[in-house]
Design an enzyme around this catalytic site. Sequence first.
Site, PDB file in Angstrom:
ATOM      1  N   TYR A   1      -7.677  -8.846   7.448  1.00  0.00           N
ATOM      2  CA  TYR A   1      -8.838  -7.723   6.851  1.00  0.00           C
ATOM      3  C   TYR A   1      -9.697  -8.634   7.305  1.00  0.00           C
ATOM      4  CZ  TYR A   1      -5.329  -4.662   6.746  1.00  0.00           C
ATOM      5  OH  TYR A   1      -3.875  -3.827   6.478  1.00  0.00           O
TER       6      TYR A   1
ATOM      7  N   GLY B   1      11.379 -10.544   4.493  1.00  0.00           N
ATOM      8  CA  GLY B   1      12.730 -10.260   4.944  1.00  0.00           C
ATOM      9  C   GLY B   1      14.352 -11.399   3.919  1.00  0.00           C
TER      10      GLY B   1
ATOM     11  N   HIS C   1      -6.714 -11.049  -0.690  1.00  0.00           N
ATOM     12  CA  HIS C   1      -6.505 -10.675   0.359  1.00  0.00           C
ATOM     13  C   HIS C   1      -6.844 -11.594   1.579  1.00  0.00           C
ATOM     14  CE1 HIS C   1      -3.943  -8.989   3.174  1.00  0.00           C
ATOM     15  NE2 HIS C   1      -3.778  -7.242   2.962  1.00  0.00           N
ATOM     16  N   GLY C   2      -6.162 -12.150   1.882  1.00  0.00           N
ATOM     17  CA  GLY C   2      -6.631 -13.415   2.753  1.00  0.00           C
ATOM     18  C   GLY C   2      -5.455 -12.664   4.249  1.00  0.00           C
TER      19      GLY C   2
ATOM     20  N   GLY D   1       9.239  -6.684  -0.873  1.00  0.00           N
ATOM     21  CA  GLY D   1       8.307  -5.527  -0.364  1.00  0.00           C
ATOM     22  C   GLY D   1       9.574  -4.279  -0.957  1.00  0.00           C
ATOM     23  N   ARG D   2       9.444  -3.833   0.378  1.00  0.00           N
ATOM     24  CA  ARG D   2      11.109  -2.498   0.594  1.00  0.00           C
ATOM     25  C   ARG D   2      11.962  -2.360  -0.335  1.00  0.00           C
ATOM     26  NH1 ARG D   2      11.060  -0.481   7.231  1.00  0.00           N
ATOM     27  NH2 ARG D   2       8.964  -2.439   7.598  1.00  0.00           N
TER      28      ARG D   2
ATOM     29  N   THR E   1       1.010  -1.782  -0.027  1.00  0.00           N
ATOM     30  CA  THR E   1       0.151   0.262   0.119  1.00  0.00           C
ATOM     31  C   THR E   1       0.534   1.083   0.080  1.00  0.00           C
ATOM     32  OG1 THR E   1      -1.740  -1.145   0.848  1.00  0.00           O
ATOM     33  CG2 THR E   1      -1.438   1.342   1.518  1.00  0.00           C
TER      34      THR E   1
END
Length: 364
Positions: free
Chosen positions: A180, A297, A175-176, A318-319, A27
């Site tokens: 959420y 990671g 998105h499980g 991700g990052r 996001t």
Amino acid sequence: MENFNLFSPFSLGGYTLPNRIIMAPMTRLRATDEGIPTETMATYYAQRATAGLIITECTMISPSAHGYLNCPGIYNQAQIDGWKLVVEKVHQQGGKIFLQLWHCGRVSHPSLLQGEMPIAPSAIPAQGQLHTPNGKVSLEKPRALNLDEIPTIVKEFQQAALNAFHAGFDGVELHGAFGYLIDQFLQDVSNQRTDEYGGSIANRSRFLLEVVEAVIEVWGDNKVGIKLSPTNTFYGMLDSNPIPLFTYVLQALNQYNLAYVHLMEASEMDLQNENAIPSVLDTFSGFYNGTIITNGGYDKTKADKAISSQKASLVSFGRPFIANPDLVERLAINAPLTEVNMKTLYGQGNHNAEEGYTDYPFLN
């Protein structure tokens, strides 16, 4: 036996991916106030099209799914048109892109829902705070869904999947994870229903499987993935017996020829929980027969090891993708990676880490 690594091609959903480096859903909160994807978002995704597959940020399936300021949706024509531009730019660069479909459930606030209460399996509040038009607020007690409302939510997932198809995406991810709505049905800390959607593991898994089947009706099974986080504690999530729960879920998903299951490893925060699962991949990979994406990671060495072990076929980052649009090339030549600037992670310049946005579980 052939030794595969991050740069081995892979067949997924009828597509041949040039590498096994997946851009994780992250996001960024850069849509308009109306949830319409922007030109900036199209540029952002296109810059990262060398990934074997891009999975977009979480995207609202309906107005009731809303949980974050400037998060994109896929429930009206303007949003569909905005995503079309994103998809076109990614395809022009030779990339593949799946849309992540998402409903916040109880992780929302009336100020984000035109005054309506957030919905959830049970009237149990999540832990934590949200950023709203009125500032940062604590999460409130949600309204438990009536039994006859649940099929409507399933239909909203299905319609959002159809909208994603019309926007030109190559597939969708459900998105499980991360506390959420789908995850709220799964875990017993948030689901204390006494009807066919609560109680037993099979009953708590029912909503997830109904959503999977509804979305498959649109896309076919091999272009649908699902993200699960068996040991996450975001927003107060917890299950009293997570290993049997997620073993059941993964075995139930074997009946479908899904594109993949996206398994999230524990964060440092998650590992502080007494029920924490130190290695999600080691614990669950043997229960699922299809393609697994692992996340959490990873660096190049650790990712290659996961792939060569055949416990996972793909690794999502991700990052590193945020700070390194050319991540694939950098990994290929062992170039150093740029560090993420936490002050510019979220939003369009109107909010940043100094205002508290680093407390959100958005980055994988």
